[in-house]
Design an enzyme around this catalytic site. Structure first.
Site, PDB file in Angstrom:
ATOM      1  N   LYS A  86     -92.674 -18.890  38.721  1.00 60.46           N
ATOM      2  CA  LYS A  86     -92.113 -17.942  37.083  1.00 60.46           C
ATOM      3  C   LYS A  86     -93.094 -18.426  36.207  1.00 60.46           C
ATOM      4  CE  LYS A  86     -88.668 -15.979  38.395  1.00 60.46           C
ATOM      5  NZ  LYS A  86     -86.746 -16.562  38.231  1.00 60.46           N
TER       6      LYS A  86
HETATM    7  O1  G3P Z   1     -83.649 -15.244  38.145  1.00 59.93           O
HETATM    8  C1  G3P Z   1     -83.741 -14.421  36.397  1.00 59.93           C
HETATM    9  C2  G3P Z   1     -82.577 -13.687  36.538  1.00 59.93           C
HETATM   10  O2  G3P Z   1     -82.461 -13.661  38.250  1.00 59.93           O
HETATM   11  C3  G3P Z   1     -81.032 -14.055  36.235  1.00 59.93           C
HETATM   12  O3  G3P Z   1     -79.868 -13.126  36.648  1.00 59.93           O
HETATM   13  O4  G3P Z   1     -78.009 -13.819  36.271  1.00 59.93           O
HETATM   14  O5  G3P Z   1     -78.300 -15.255  35.250  1.00 59.93           O
HETATM   15  O6  G3P Z   1     -79.191 -12.927  34.070  1.00 59.93           O
HETATM   16  P1  G3P Z   1     -78.623 -13.787  35.499  1.00 59.93           P
END
Ligand code: G3P
Length: 226
Positions: A86
């Site tokens: 990533k």
């Molecule tokens: O992995 C990246 C993404 O899923 C981040 O999610 O919940 O931190 O906005 P969040």
């Protein structure tokens, strides 16, 4: 649609891998740091739980191309097949994507907030682009709209990259994202459980059990067949 688990919590990943038809695991530095443990040991353990056939997306912590490329190559060696590095979208990240693609490393371009970031990431060679649905909703943008336009752009321009929608907080977001033809989503284990659960299902099963027991008692079908 691919269902991926956004977590580095060993027990929760074990449970999801055992009970649910998941296609892999994604992590990021925030998710990893929550576990407060040795990084390499942790990612090796996750790989051994999900096995070599499921996708495993691990995020670089470097910001310049040379280091991103080196991390990508080392991590691919360590994680084997079905590994995706990533990389947050940026000029250095795009350059690293183009270089790593030449060396056959899978790439997920992440932290995507706009349609053009996704298109450019795909053009650089990313296998997946990861738009952040809930974080878009939080800034009074529209996560579903942005993702649906990325899905359409990829169709219109005949692009092979897939959309891996990320950052979900609600079942409604997941449903709407699925409806616009997104190829993959990554969600935390708690949200996955919410997608499976419905109280009316539990009531229905209780009724089935009670009706069966009223005629057949404790007998099971398997006992009747023997
Ligand atoms: O992995 C990246 C993404 O899923 C981040 O999610 O919940 O931190 O906005 P969040």
């Amino acid at each position: 649609m691919l269902y991926i688990i956004d977590s580095a919590h060993i027990e929760l990943i074990k449970k999801c891998a055992e009970f649910y038809p998941i296609d892999g695991v994604t992590t990021n530095p925030t998710i990893i740091s929550k576990e407060k443990t040795d990084f390499i040991k942790l990612i090796k353990e996750i790989r051994s739980i999900i096995g070599p056939d499921k996708m495993f997306h691990v995020q670089t912590t470097s910001t310049d191309c040379k280091d991103i490329v080196e991390e990508g190559l080392r991590l691919r060696e360590l994680m084997g097949e079905n590994f995706y590095l990533k990389i947050p979208v940026s000029p250095e990240g795009l350059k690293a994507t183009m270089e790593l693609k030449k060396q056959g490393v899978g790439i997920t371009m992440t932290a995507i907030f706009t349609q053009q970031q996704a298109l450019i990431g795909a053009k650089a060679g990313a296998d997946f682009v990861a738009p952040y649905v809930n974080r878009l909703d939080n800034i009074v943008s529209d996560g579903v709209h942005v993702v649906s336009e990325i899905v359409n752009l990829f169709k219109v321009h005949n692009i092979n990259s897939k959309v891996l929608a990320a950052s979900f907080k609600t079942a409604e977001q997941v449903h709407k994202i699925a409806m616009v033809g997104t190829q993959a989503i990554t969600i935390n284990p708690e949200l996955f459980e919410q997608l499976v659960y419905h109280p009316l299902t539990l009531y229905a099963v209780d009724d089935f059990e009670a009706d069966w027991a009223s005629v057949y008692g404790n007998q099971k079908i398997i006992d009747m067949i023997k």
